[in-house]
Design an enzyme around this catalytic site. Structure first.
Site, PDB file in Angstrom:
ATOM      1  N   PHE B 251       0.817  -1.220   0.000  1.00 46.78           N
ATOM      2  CA  PHE B 251       0.000   0.000   0.000  1.00 46.78           C
ATOM      3  C   PHE B 251       0.851   1.272   0.000  1.00 46.78           C
ATOM      4  O   PHE B 251       0.393   2.333   0.425  1.00 46.78           O
ATOM      5  CB  PHE B 251      -0.985   0.005   1.179  1.00 46.78           C
ATOM      6  CG  PHE B 251      -1.695  -1.308   1.364  1.00 46.78           C
ATOM      7  CD1 PHE B 251      -2.474  -1.828   0.341  1.00 46.78           C
ATOM      8  CD2 PHE B 251      -1.555  -2.050   2.521  1.00 46.78           C
ATOM      9  CE1 PHE B 251      -3.107  -3.052   0.474  1.00 46.78           C
ATOM     10  CE2 PHE B 251      -2.181  -3.280   2.665  1.00 46.78           C
ATOM     11  CZ  PHE B 251      -2.957  -3.775   1.641  1.00 46.78           C
ATOM     12  N   ALA B 519       1.382   1.574 -12.037  1.00 41.77           N
ATOM     13  CA  ALA B 519       1.991   1.522 -13.362  1.00 41.77           C
ATOM     14  C   ALA B 519       2.364   0.114 -13.802  1.00 41.77           C
ATOM     15  O   ALA B 519       2.868  -0.075 -14.912  1.00 41.77           O
ATOM     16  CB  ALA B 519       3.250   2.401 -13.369  1.00 41.77           C
ATOM     17  N   ASN B 642      -8.030  -8.620 -16.223  1.00 42.51           N
ATOM     18  CA  ASN B 642      -8.706  -9.710 -15.517  1.00 42.51           C
ATOM     19  C   ASN B 642      -9.783  -9.080 -14.634  1.00 42.51           C
ATOM     20  O   ASN B 642      -9.464  -8.459 -13.616  1.00 42.51           O
ATOM     21  CB  ASN B 642      -7.679 -10.485 -14.673  1.00 42.51           C
ATOM     22  CG  ASN B 642      -8.315 -11.631 -13.891  1.00 42.51           C
ATOM     23  OD1 ASN B 642      -9.476 -11.560 -13.480  1.00 42.51           O
ATOM     24  ND2 ASN B 642      -7.544 -12.681 -13.668  1.00 42.51           N
ATOM     25  N   PRO B 643     -11.039  -9.196 -15.013  1.00 40.35           N
ATOM     26  CA  PRO B 643     -12.087  -8.492 -14.260  1.00 40.35           C
ATOM     27  C   PRO B 643     -12.182  -8.929 -12.804  1.00 40.35           C
ATOM     28  O   PRO B 643     -12.612  -8.152 -11.953  1.00 40.35           O
ATOM     29  CB  PRO B 643     -13.379  -8.834 -15.011  1.00 40.35           C
ATOM     30  CG  PRO B 643     -13.026  -9.715 -16.125  1.00 40.35           C
ATOM     31  CD  PRO B 643     -11.533  -9.907 -16.176  1.00 40.35           C
ATOM     32  N   GLN B 649      -8.904  -5.317  -6.686  1.00 34.57           N
ATOM     33  CA  GLN B 649      -8.116  -4.093  -6.551  1.00 34.57           C
ATOM     34  C   GLN B 649      -9.025  -2.904  -6.258  1.00 34.57           C
ATOM     35  O   GLN B 649      -8.738  -2.078  -5.402  1.00 34.57           O
ATOM     36  CB  GLN B 649      -7.348  -3.814  -7.848  1.00 34.57           C
ATOM     37  CG  GLN B 649      -6.187  -4.720  -8.088  1.00 34.57           C
ATOM     38  CD  GLN B 649      -4.918  -4.157  -7.457  1.00 34.57           C
ATOM     39  OE1 GLN B 649      -4.870  -3.924  -6.267  1.00 34.57           O
ATOM     40  NE2 GLN B 649      -3.910  -3.924  -8.253  1.00 34.57           N
ATOM     41  N   GLY B 713      -3.366   1.339 -15.275  1.00 33.37           N
ATOM     42  CA  GLY B 713      -3.254   0.697 -13.959  1.00 33.37           C
ATOM     43  C   GLY B 713      -4.476   0.949 -13.104  1.00 33.37           C
ATOM     44  O   GLY B 713      -5.228   1.896 -13.332  1.00 33.37           O
ATOM     45  N   GLY B 715      -4.384   0.069  -9.398  1.00 32.49           N
ATOM     46  CA  GLY B 715      -4.074  -0.233  -8.000  1.00 32.49           C
ATOM     47  C   GLY B 715      -4.521   0.816  -7.016  1.00 32.49           C
ATOM     48  O   GLY B 715      -4.767   0.506  -5.848  1.00 32.49           O
ATOM     49  N   GLU B 716      -4.628   2.052  -7.439  1.00 34.52           N
ATOM     50  CA  GLU B 716      -4.866   3.119  -6.465  1.00 34.52           C
ATOM     51  C   GLU B 716      -6.166   3.875  -6.672  1.00 34.52           C
ATOM     52  O   GLU B 716      -6.643   4.554  -5.761  1.00 34.52           O
ATOM     53  CB  GLU B 716      -3.675   4.084  -6.482  1.00 34.52           C
ATOM     54  CG  GLU B 716      -2.438   3.401  -5.913  1.00 34.52           C
ATOM     55  CD  GLU B 716      -1.132   4.100  -6.274  1.00 34.52           C
ATOM     56  OE1 GLU B 716      -0.702   4.930  -5.486  1.00 34.52           O
ATOM     57  OE2 GLU B 716      -0.563   3.801  -7.339  1.00 34.52           O
TER      58      GLU B 716
END
Lengths: 350, 754
Positions: B251, B519, B642-643, B649, B713, B715-716
């Site tokens: 994180f 990224a 990949n759903p 995420q 990306g 992730g955030e």
């Protein structure tokens, strides 16, 4: 963690004898709170006597009430049918505390004996009279968001963290002990102390004195526990209260109120109890009782929010216990006790 | 033809390993002769060590060594830059303090000694026997009065991340605006608190007379850590090997703070045995990074009909005395709305507190919260629907740079999000909705995330049994890297996904950047493709040279890969399997490396992901308790690889955003700078009971410019936007604007009482 010896108790008497003669010895049962303190170096016994294996786990009907063996787990007590049905405040307090895993380990005698959550108590690099007598109190003048409104002293402003203890205080439970000077019964509201000049002593138990059972006396009224916390589950109370009401027709015969998260011990709101006796339950009456309960509150720098929170909570607990408002979930469950409920729109489980 | 693996909801390929305990995390490596290190840390926040009494610790059972600044190996200074990222100086990303080099104390909890012993328990106990006295100085703990305040030029030294910018004339435009709004927002210090604490195991060996160091570490930057350790210890880079196949959550932590890893390497050097140091949870609040507290001032000027004319976003951030890290709070403000006069500034105060570092959505999470709350306040001021106000200021190009967005479908996100939450059915009047004891409120926020892409390399190997292996020095931190890179590689190799493995987390593998900034997919995905194409190219040449091959004599361009075979484009019946080519050539395998990096599309377009987040809250006014009843988001993040892992995420990020909004805060004693909150009982992260069912949809529209994969990306972006949606919903429920994160019951009760 400091090195220590460990032994399993052979019997209650043997355990008492071993601990009583060694001033650095301590009992351990579930260990859910104690092991953390050992790891942090806050608790540094030279000998731990494990009483978890002693045959003190039975929960039985007793003198019209319920006798809860000291080693019964929090889970076992919370779901014991007679407790859930007749003393829902106890089940609600248990189930609104900790997590399933912890409740499965923690014992009924250990829970009320857990130490404060004052953060300074757990940091060896901060002064704390409760941990190191005479070192000072860092919470006074420090970060005192979770600290006491009542009964604090210049030596200590810590609060007691147990939910269960609050319910047991309101129900005037009795604590049976065996100790170096024999057996005795302690009224639950007298078990914990105020800090005064000796905040390192949480309770009136003598060194080596072992709780054998907690007895709930016969009770024909309604009881209820409410808790506010900073997340919906698995957090200590910012403020809580337990209410036990006995009715005489439409009037309150006797009310008992214990407040949690506001003092070094479950804080019996005696002025509020007196005000309710003999009265017809109304919201206005309950507001007056709540005002009386918090009239003597002495806030610190960061905990004044507990006064309106505690008052509002007590009003709601009285409304819900008296039936003027519905419970927020089935009696005797965490859903009844948890103010704010769960996130999402989850149907209330049965 | 095989179905494309990318885009399929493939189960995590490492899921079973993780659930069964077969995934080996750093602290679990069991090396022969392993010794254990424990830290003794500073009780004070500012000053110097006066005396260090280590006798009792040295004499404690099992103790092998006690390292202090007086006897520890000397380290070189922290490098100025690593991989183009600024490490030192204002705006630099990392803590520059090299551990145990002198007596100076910059913050409480700073490591001052390492005790190494034969067991973990002996080490911890002996560490408690180290006696330290101090020459204590008064710590600086207040942003406003700090004696060292700076104006950093750029975040991490990047020319794309200036921290002091003015476009047009925001001050004059604000003065001239018919509607003005100036608000101050504050956010608390928060900590990443992954379940896996920071841990390192270091082992030294002599190989041909030279020192080699193997480091197992919880890092999400194996190559970066290799550079830091080799530079600090003055070793050739190739003599340092970093290994990290699994990370138990990061994180933002585990990337940019190196003291624990360096201490472990030093300790192992001194005792001549492998050493492990695993931080205690308490240490995570001092030596593992944090998101610093912020104070942000948003000044908005607008016309009566809701067109923004001016936007100024000024941040007072904080860092330690040994870092220049600056929370880049204007990252959303600089690009979100079409506003002709735009400015932002970042003031940095150096304090005697632990060093901050990136935390999920650095800048965006709390900076976007402030902006999106201010926009909501403006909507109230103008009596315009909050979604409508955002649409009136919709940016078709980046307002700072003037570049068009590479791919932006935010209007669809707003529209679909409104349907999901039932926006139209709410009563828009604040404090108008109620259920039982609770006030009900709805809130919205726009979210975004910069769609970064960096350079990365990978190696692809095809084996004679028809299986393939693709490798790159990227990381699996719960993000699904093992899974999606296997999918991407399988497509590039035209093999079934189960015939392809992906390896990562090892500095010996082809280079990849530190996993961060959302990224990784856009960076490593194209590298996996490039490596796969390179190995297929080598295989094509091999076949074409082989007189026994049906592809003999064909030019490379005339051959294509299809379903694990190489075939003539002109006649697909003429071809053979990869295995057949290798077997005939008596080769066990064939390998090739590929590198991929962004090109000049970065000069032409502004790359961002977008989204709209909607929240419904219940507020219990009597207690100040807030619960999120519903959370919905619609994201425009390019094409999903990949759903299923994407959904994880998203909802993970949104849950973290929910925590930052309602409960997460680390307090330091205002007198002595010691962490007061330093365990997971007092530091609240959302429990399941705090987390509603989260509805997430992604538009799944490929970005035509970012790469051939079309994937940005993810992730955030879930963490960004969620805080403002919830905070705005609390306003709608209560009529109270809370401008200080987290929104704990005490703050709401105080607001309601005023």
């Amino acid at each position: 963690m400091h090195p220590f010896q460990y032994q399993r108790a052979e019997s209650g008497d043997q355990a008492v004898a071993v601990v009583a003669k060694n001033p650095d010895a301590a009992f351990i049962a579930g260990g859910t709170s104690q092991v953390d303190l050992l790891k942090e170096g806050v608790h540094q016994p030279s000998l731990l006597v494990d009483v978890a294996g002693l045959p003190l786990r039975q929960i039985t009907d007793f003198e019209g009430g319920v006798r809860i063996g000291a080693n019964a787990t929090n889970t076992e007590a919370a779901y014991y049918p007679a407790i859930q049905a007749r003393y829902p405040a106890v089940s609600e307090a248990l189930l609104a505390g900790a997590s399933v895993q912890i409740r499965n380990m923690a014992t009924m005698a250990g829970n009320p004996l857990q130490r404060t959550r004052c953060p300074y108590f757990r940091d060896l690099d901060q002064p704390c009279n409760k941990r190191t007598p005479g070192s000072g109190c860092a919470a006074i003048g420090g970060y005192n968001h979770v600290h006491a409104l009542f009964g604090a002293s210049a030596a200590c402003v810590a609060t007691h963290p147990s939910d269960l203890a609050v319910a047991l205080s309101a129900l005037d439970a009795r604590v049976q002990t065996t100790g170096p000077r024999g057996s005795r019964t302690i009224a639950f509201p007298d078990l914990h102390r105020l800090p005064g000049t000796t905040p390192h002593l949480d309770t009136v138990l003598e060194h080596g004195e072992l709780i054998t059972s907690i007895d709930l006396p016969a009770f024909a009224g309604r009881s209820h526990y409410l808790k506010v916390r900073e997340r919906a589950s698995y957090a200590y109370a910012l403020a809580s209260c337990a209410v036990a009401l006995e009715m005489d027709g439409a009037k309150i015969k006797r009310a008992r109120i214990a407040l949690g998260g506001v003092a070094h011990k479950p804080w019996r709101a005696t002025p509020a109890e007196a005000l309710l006796a003999g009265q017809q339950p109304t919201e206005k009456l309950f507001q007056a009782a709540a005002a009386a309960a918090f009239a003597d509150a002495k806030p610190l720098e960061h905990n004044a929010y507990k006064i309106p929170m505690g008052r509002n909570l007590l009003v709601r607990a009285l409304l819900e216990t008296s039936g003027l408002q519905p419970l927020q979930g089935p009696a005797g469950t965490a859903f009844a006790a948890s103010v704010g409920g769960m996130a999402g729109q989850v149907a209330t489980p049965n | 033809m095989l179905t494309e693996a990318t885009g399929q909801p493939l189960d995590r390929v490492d899921g079973r390993l993780k659930v069964m305990g077969g995934a080996r995390y750093t602290a679990e490596w069991d090396l022969p002769g392993l010794a254990y290190g424990a830290l003794a840390t500073s009780a004070i926040a500012h000053g110097k060590v006066r005396t260090l009494d280590i006798k009792a610790a040295q004499q404690a059972p099992g103790v092998l060594a006690v390292l202090t600044y007086l006897n520890a190996p000397r380290l070189q200074p922290m490098p100025e830059k690593v991989g183009g990222t600024l490490f030192r100086g204002e705006g630099g990303i990392t803590e520059t303090l090299q551990p145990l080099q002198d007596a100076t104390i910059a913050y409480a909890g700073q490591p001052l000694a390492v005790v190494v012993a034969d067991t973990h328990e002996h080490a911890r106990y002996a560490a408690s026997l180290v006696r330290i006295t101090y020459d204590e100085a008064k710590p600086e703990l207040d942003r406003a009065t700090a004696s060292r305040q700076t104006l950093p030029e750029a975040f991490t030294g990047s020319k794309e991340e200036p921290l002091q910018v003015t476009v047009g004339d925001p001050r004059s435009a604000l003065a001239a605006a018919s509607v003005k709004l100036e608000r101050v927002y504050e956010s608390a210090i928060t900590h990443h608190n992954p379940i896996e604490q920071l841990a390192t195991i270091a082992r030294w060996e002599k190989r041909n007379g030279a020192d080699y160091l193997t480091v197992y570490d919880t890092t999400r930057g194996v190559d970066t850590l290799q550079e830091v350790i080799s530079a600090s210890l003055n070793l050739p880079k190739d003599n340092v090997h970093i290994i990290c196949p699994f990370i138990g959550g990061a994180f933002g932590s585990k990337g940019w703070l190196y003291a624990p890893a360096l201490l472990t390497a030093m300790a192992a050097r001194v005792v001549g045995r492998p050493v492990k140091i695993e931080l205690r949870r308490q240490d995570m609040f001092s030596t593992a990074g944090q998101r610093g507290a912020t104070r942000q001032t948003l000044s908005l000027g607008a016309t009566r009909d809701g067109k923004l004319t001016s936007l100024q976003h000024d941040t007072q951030a904080q860092t330690s005395m040994v870092s220049g890290y600056t929370e880049p709070c204007a990252r959303v403000s600089r690009m979100m709305y079409a506003v002709p006069n735009l400015g932002f500034a970042h003031h940095l105060s150096h304090l005697n507190l632990p060093s901050p570092c990136p935390m999920r959505g650095p800048g965006e999470t709390v900076g976007g919260w402030a902006l999106e709350c201010a926009i909501d306040e403006l909507a109230t001021e103008l009596n315009i629907d909050p979604v409508e106000l955002r649409l009136r200021n919709y940016a078709d190009k980046n307002p700072e740079t003037g570049k068009p967005f590479s791919s932006k479908h935010l209007r669809e996100c707003y529209a679909r999000g409104q349907e999901l939450i039932g926006w139209a059915a709410r009563n828009p009047k604040p404090r108008s909705m109620r259920e039982g004891n609770s006030l009900i409120g709805y809130g919205v926020a726009t979210t975004m995330y910069p769609a970064a892409r960096r350079e990365a390399s990978a190696r692809a190997t095809i084996f004679a049994d028809g299986h393939a292996l693709v490798q790159s020095a990227t990381h699996e931190l719960g993000n699904g890297a093992y899974t999606i890179f296997r999918q991407i590689s399988a497509d590039a190799l035209t093999l079934p996904v189960n015939n392809v493995r992906f390896e990562l987390g090892d500095s010996a593998l082809p280079k990849a950047p530190t996993t961060g900034g959302s990224a990784t997919t856009a960076t490593v995905g194209p590298a996996a493709t490039a490596a796969s194409e390179a190995v297929l190219s080598a295989l094509k040449q091999l076949a074409a040279r082989d007189a026994k091959s049906p592809l003999f004599g064909a030019s490379e361009e005339a051959i294509e890969a299809r379903d694990g075979r190489l075939v003539r484009k002109a006649n697909a019946a003429q071809g053979e399997t990869y295995a057949a080519i290798l077997k005939r050539a008596k080769l066990p395998s064939i390998s090739a490396e590929g590198t991929a990096k962004p090109g000049d599309e970065r000069e032409q377009f502004s790359f961002y992901s977008f989204g709209a987040v909607f929240a419904k809250v219940r507020v219990d006014e009597a207690s100040g308790s807030i619960r999120v009843a519903q959370l919905c988001a619609v994201y425009d993040v390019g094409r999903l690889m990949n759903p299923q892992t994407a959904r994880s995420q998203f909802i993970g990020g949104m849950s973290m955003g929910l925590g930052a909004t309602l409960m997460e805060a680390t307090h330091y004693d205002a007198r002595n700078g010691r962490a007061v909150v330093r365990n997971l009982a007092d530091y609240h992260v959302p429990s399941m009971a705090d987390t509603p069912d989260i509805l997430v949809e992604a538009l799944n529209i490929p970005d035509p410019h970012i790469s051939a994969l079309g994937a940005r990306g993810i992730g955030e972006i879930g963490c960004v936007g969620t805080p403002a949606a919830i905070t705005n919903a609390v306003f709608h429920a209560t009529g109270q604007r809370l401008r200080s994160l987290p929104l704990t019951p005490d703050k709401l009760l105080k607001a309601l009482a005023s």
